[in-house]
Design a protein around this motif. Structure first.
Motif, mmCIF file in Angstrom:
data_model
loop_
_atom_site.group_PDB
_atom_site.id
_atom_site.type_symbol
_atom_site.label_atom_id
_atom_site.label_comp_id
_atom_site.label_asym_id
_atom_site.label_seq_id
_atom_site.Cartn_x
_atom_site.Cartn_y
_atom_site.Cartn_z
ATOM 1 N N ALA A 38 39.362 87.210 37.457
ATOM 2 C CA ALA A 38 40.082 88.454 37.716
ATOM 3 C C ALA A 38 40.619 88.367 39.137
ATOM 4 O O ALA A 38 40.049 87.677 39.990
ATOM 5 N N VAL A 132 41.990 92.829 38.130
ATOM 6 C CA VAL A 132 42.851 92.668 36.961
ATOM 7 C C VAL A 132 42.658 91.265 36.395
ATOM 8 O O VAL A 132 42.682 90.279 37.138
ATOM 9 N N ALA A 133 42.465 91.174 35.079
ATOM 10 C CA ALA A 133 42.359 89.863 34.434
ATOM 11 C C ALA A 133 43.602 89.047 34.769
ATOM 12 O O ALA A 133 44.719 89.573 34.776
ATOM 13 N N GLU A 134 43.396 87.792 35.069
ATOM 14 C CA GLU A 134 44.498 86.908 35.484
ATOM 15 C C GLU A 134 45.677 86.987 34.514
ATOM 16 O O GLU A 134 46.825 87.062 34.930
ATOM 17 N N ASP A 135 45.413 87.009 33.223
ATOM 18 C CA ASP A 135 46.476 87.034 32.225
ATOM 19 C C ASP A 135 47.193 88.381 32.133
ATOM 20 O O ASP A 135 48.238 88.478 31.506
ATOM 21 N N GLU A 136 46.637 89.435 32.736
ATOM 22 C CA GLU A 136 47.235 90.764 32.650
ATOM 23 C C GLU A 136 48.023 91.160 33.898
ATOM 24 O O GLU A 136 48.655 92.208 33.919
ATOM 25 N N GLU A 139 51.716 92.162 33.610
ATOM 26 C CA GLU A 139 52.019 93.393 32.878
ATOM 27 C C GLU A 139 52.217 94.596 33.804
ATOM 28 O O GLU A 139 52.722 95.631 33.381
ATOM 29 N N LEU A 140 51.819 94.465 35.075
ATOM 30 C CA LEU A 140 51.940 95.557 36.034
ATOM 31 C C LEU A 140 53.295 95.502 36.740
ATOM 32 O O LEU A 140 53.901 94.430 36.847
ATOM 33 N N ARG A 154 49.192 81.454 40.035
ATOM 34 C CA ARG A 154 48.229 81.733 38.979
ATOM 35 C C ARG A 154 47.496 80.468 38.537
ATOM 36 O O ARG A 154 47.939 79.354 38.781
#
Length: 193
Positions: A38, A132-136, A139-140, A154
């Protein structure tokens, strides 16, 4: 001198950049319950430059500071993080411009790890702090500078202890597998259990 970095550098195209001596931010990762990474993100206060976007805790470098020192100091000021809980892994210059009159400005992302999802305390520059989860992250609504560098910063791969010598540490952590390319090492202890 503390605070001598506060101020704008204006590029030769007229774009302002915060930090008379450049700026630095802390990309801090920590393992989630499932061991995946995260990232600690700051929701920038509405009144701030690019307010309402998500970015890294960070800010202007003072003349006497390295990028690492500035990023860790800013993370303490903006998120209440203690330096002893942060393990710096790498630095990446993610933006460089030439200012009016030839002045140089750069933003350095300091990549670091924490042993766990640390508690945070937001200051007035933050509307919210969130792991925040790395993969999410994507989305922000990201700060434009952070958005431009996120793909480069990343995690590109997950490694286990037997895949890389630097993965033998007992806690999950970030490894720079080559210049500016990062992997997440799962813990050696997790593989044994």
């Amino acid at each position: 001198m503390r605070g001598d970095g506060d101020g704008w550098v204006v590029s030769d195209t007229g774009t302002p950049y915060w930090g008379r001596h450049g700026a630095a931010g802390l990309l801090l990762r920590a393992p989630r319950a499932d061991g995946t990474p995260a990232v600690l993100l700051q929701h920038r206060a509405p009144w701030s430059h690019q307010g309402g976007t998500w970015a890294l805790p960070g800010g202007a470098r003072d003349s006497h500071e390295t990028p690492e020192q500035a990023a860790v100091r800013e993370a303490h000021e903006e998120a209440g993080l203690l330096a002893e809980h942060v393990q710096v892994r790498a630095t990446v210059v993610t933006a460089e411009v030439v200012g009016a009159g030839g002045a140089q400005w750069s933003y350095t992302t300091v990549v670091a790890d924490a042993p766990e999802l640390l508690s945070t305390v937001a200051n007035r520059e933050s509307s919210e702090l969130r792991w925040v989860a790395e993969d999410e992250v994507i989305e922000l609504p990201l700060h434009p500078g952070f958005a431009a560098s996120w793909e480069r910063l990343r995690i590109t791969t997950m490694l286990s202890a037997h895949e890389h010598d630097e993965c033998l540490q007992p806690v999950p952590h970030t490894v720079e597998i080559r210049a500016g390319v990062f992997a997440w090492c799962t813990s050696a202890a997790a593989e044994v259990s």
